[in-house]
Design a protein around this motif. Structure first.
Motif, PDB file in Angstrom:
ATOM      1  N   HIS A 221       0.860  -1.187   0.000  1.00 10.92           N
ATOM      2  CA  HIS A 221       0.000   0.000   0.000  1.00 10.92           C
ATOM      3  C   HIS A 221       0.896   1.237   0.000  1.00 10.92           C
ATOM      4  O   HIS A 221       1.740   1.396   0.884  1.00 10.92           O
ATOM      5  CB  HIS A 221      -0.904   0.010   1.229  1.00 10.92           C
TER       6      HIS A 221
ATOM      7  N   SER B 290       0.487   5.345   0.016  1.00 11.85           N
ATOM      8  CA  SER B 290      -0.561   6.320   0.313  1.00 11.85           C
ATOM      9  C   SER B 290      -0.385   7.622  -0.461  1.00 11.85           C
ATOM     10  O   SER B 290       0.586   7.818  -1.199  1.00 11.85           O
ATOM     11  CB  SER B 290      -0.596   6.598   1.820  1.00 11.85           C
TER      12      SER B 290
ATOM     13  N   LYS C 216       3.902  -1.154   3.775  1.00 13.84           N
ATOM     14  CA  LYS C 216       2.935  -0.062   3.842  1.00 13.84           C
ATOM     15  C   LYS C 216       3.684   1.268   3.947  1.00 13.84           C
ATOM     16  O   LYS C 216       4.498   1.446   4.859  1.00 13.84           O
ATOM     17  CB  LYS C 216       1.998  -0.216   5.046  1.00 13.84           C
TER      18      LYS C 216
ATOM     19  N   ILE D 288       6.952  -0.923   7.517  1.00 19.05           N
ATOM     20  CA  ILE D 288       5.992   0.158   7.720  1.00 19.05           C
ATOM     21  C   ILE D 288       6.752   1.480   7.710  1.00 19.05           C
ATOM     22  O   ILE D 288       7.671   1.674   8.501  1.00 19.05           O
ATOM     23  CB  ILE D 288       5.220  -0.009   9.034  1.00 19.05           C
TER      24      ILE D 288
END
Length: 258
Positions: free
Chosen positions: A117, A119, A135, A153
């Protein structure tokens, strides 16, 4: 001429290049551009605001141009720009920008493994690899040649310098300077990424200069500001050392390990 399944939904306003293959059950909205020689597999969703270059492959259940997961987003028509020859494996989500004057940008020849993912408003340069389940939060800046292992992350407003390796499960909330290995939790400096440097043609002398620069930064028991001054004074000049200095001088949020 493109090969578009009659079982796919492609809005008539979408601009589809030559030799594009779109498999059944893909969903493509109207304000979308897909360049030549792309392959869109089943159950992919490509949403308004997505601009895709040539030769990309997008695998099942991936969503490109998803609405930003940002409370500041008020419905602006925003953008996701994708370059050429990227691979998006299954279940990848890339959000478009929050505001009309911003962009989420993916460069060229990046590889996004399953479950990644990225963003809103994040910028990814070229030749990066995102391992399983990585992420990346909003407004990050990922320079070229970065390798993320699985489960990384990255928190918002972080920069990752070029030619870094980030090992599995690491959580990052500060900048990661170029040419290093970032490892462990809390994240720390794990040495110079000499394997990638050698693969890119750097000789032993250059790698030693990089290691000396980071010895001053991470082991010098001084402030980052003073460490940069010491690099300028003590480490022989070169493009790699200059790029380290330039990166550190812009590390407003600090760097890992400090």
């Amino acid at each position: 001429m493109s090969n578009i399944s009659d079982k796919a939904y492609v809005d008539p306003k979408a601009k589809i290049g030559n030799n594009v293959t779109i498999y059944p059950f893909a969903y493509i909205e109207g304000d979308v551009v897909i360049g030549d020689n792309c392959v869109i597999y089943p159950y992919v969703s490509i949403m308004n605001g997505t601009r895709m270059g040539k030769g990309n492959k997008v695998y099942q259940n991936t969503v490109l141009g998803a609405e930003p997961q940002d409370f500041n987003h008020k419905g602006d028509n925003t953008c996701l720009e994708i370059g050429d020859e990227n691979i998006f494996r299954e279940n990848v989500v890339i959000n478009r920008a929050t505001f009309a004057d911003g962009k989420t940008v993916i460069g060229n020849r990046n590889f996004f493994m399953e479950g990644v993912h990225v963003s809103h408003d994040t910028k990814v340069d070229d030749y990066c690899t995102f391992g399983y389940g990585t992420k990346v939060a909003g407004d990050c800046d990922i320079h070229s040649g970065v390798i993320f292992s699985s489960g990384v992350i990255v928190n918002a407003n972080v920069r990752i310098g070029g030619a870094c390796v980030v090992t599995s499960g690491v959580r990052i909330s500060k900048d990661v300077p170029p040419f290093i290995v970032a490892t462990a939790n809390p994240v720390r400096y794990g040495g110079v990424n000499d394997k990638l440097l050698k693969a890119s043609g750097a000789d032993d002398k250059v790698i030693a200069h990089i290691a000396n620069a980071y010895r001053l930064v991470f082991h010098g028991k001084t402030s980052l500001f003073d460490a940069v001054l010491q690099i300028k004074e003590q480490v022989p000049d070169g493009k790699e050392v200059r790029s380290i200095v330039k990166f550190l001088e812009k590390a407003d949020n600090g760097i890992i390990g400090q």
